[in-house]
Design an enzyme around this catalytic site. Structure first.
Site, PDB file in Angstrom:
ATOM      1  N   CYS A  78      19.603  35.595  40.585  1.00  6.49           N
ATOM      2  CA  CYS A  78      19.702  34.296  41.255  1.00  6.49           C
ATOM      3  C   CYS A  78      20.443  34.517  42.575  1.00  6.49           C
ATOM      4  O   CYS A  78      20.464  35.630  43.084  1.00  6.49           O
ATOM      5  CB  CYS A  78      20.354  33.240  40.369  1.00  6.49           C
ATOM      6  SG  CYS A  78      22.103  33.486  40.023  1.00  6.49           S
ATOM      7  N   ARG A  81      22.948  30.549  37.074  1.00  8.81           N
ATOM      8  CA  ARG A  81      21.674  30.708  36.364  1.00  8.81           C
ATOM      9  C   ARG A  81      21.460  32.086  35.772  1.00  8.81           C
ATOM     10  O   ARG A  81      21.159  32.213  34.575  1.00  8.81           O
ATOM     11  CB  ARG A  81      20.501  30.356  37.293  1.00  8.81           C
ATOM     12  CG  ARG A  81      20.462  28.891  37.667  1.00  8.81           C
ATOM     13  CD  ARG A  81      19.452  28.618  38.754  1.00  8.81           C
ATOM     14  NE  ARG A  81      19.939  29.164  40.024  1.00  8.81           N
ATOM     15  CZ  ARG A  81      19.295  29.079  41.176  1.00  8.81           C
ATOM     16  NH1 ARG A  81      18.100  28.499  41.220  1.00  8.81           N
ATOM     17  NH2 ARG A  81      19.802  29.578  42.279  1.00  8.81           N
ATOM     18  N   ASP A 109      19.037  24.910  40.562  1.00  8.00           N
ATOM     19  CA  ASP A 109      20.361  25.493  40.779  1.00  8.00           C
ATOM     20  C   ASP A 109      21.429  24.434  40.511  1.00  8.00           C
ATOM     21  O   ASP A 109      21.522  23.448  41.243  1.00  8.00           O
ATOM     22  CB  ASP A 109      20.483  25.997  42.209  1.00  8.00           C
ATOM     23  CG  ASP A 109      21.759  26.782  42.451  1.00  8.00           C
ATOM     24  OD1 ASP A 109      22.603  26.877  41.540  1.00  8.00           O
ATOM     25  OD2 ASP A 109      21.914  27.301  43.576  1.00  8.00           O
TER      26      ASP A 109
END
Length: 146
Positions: A7, A13, A116
């Protein structure tokens, strides 16, 4: 099989995805995560840690900057967005055949991104965790077929 989740900062994440997949304890599957713009050794976000703790998933994480070492280690690189995928392929052109977005790999070519949660409320992290858990369930099914 070495799987690398990627990420942006490696604090939300990708470390959550790493923990979720490690929790499955699959034989012959090693898991790591990294961030394209990670601050090395940064801690996982507080909300990400809380969500994992509430799911009873043990974790120990410090952010890792994506580098040649991780890219070469990985058999499969799963990104959270198409922008992450494009950035990796641009910087590591020989990876094109092993880099996919997580949704693309698990959802038959879906072009969607994993949202996100960075900087958001805990509820957003809970939604991201649920999304990642469902995607990783699909990933496990694919890995078990191969």
């Amino acid at each position: 099989m070495n799987i690398l989740f990627v990420c942006t900062g490696n604090t939300c994440r990708s470390p959550m995805a790493e923990v979720i997949l490690k929790h499955k304890q699959l034989n012959d599957v090693q898991v790591r995560s990294a961030g394209i713009y990670a601050m090395p050794n940064a801690e996982m976000s507080v909300h990400a840690q809380q969500v994992l703790n509430e799911a009873n998933m043990a974790h120990q994480h410090l952010a890792t900057q994506l580098s040649t070492t991780e890219v070469e280690w990985a058999d499969l690189i799963l990104t959270m967005t198409t922008a992450h995928k494009d950035t990796i392929i641009a910087n590591f052109p020989n990876t094109e055949n092993k880099v996919f977005t997580l949704k693309e790999y698990t959802s038959e070519g879906s072009l969607g991104n994993v949202v996100d949660p960075y900087g958001g409320h805990k509820a957003i992290y809970e939604e991201t965790f649920a999304e990642l858990t469902a995607l990783i369930e699909q990933l496990v099914k694919i890995l078990e077929k191969n």
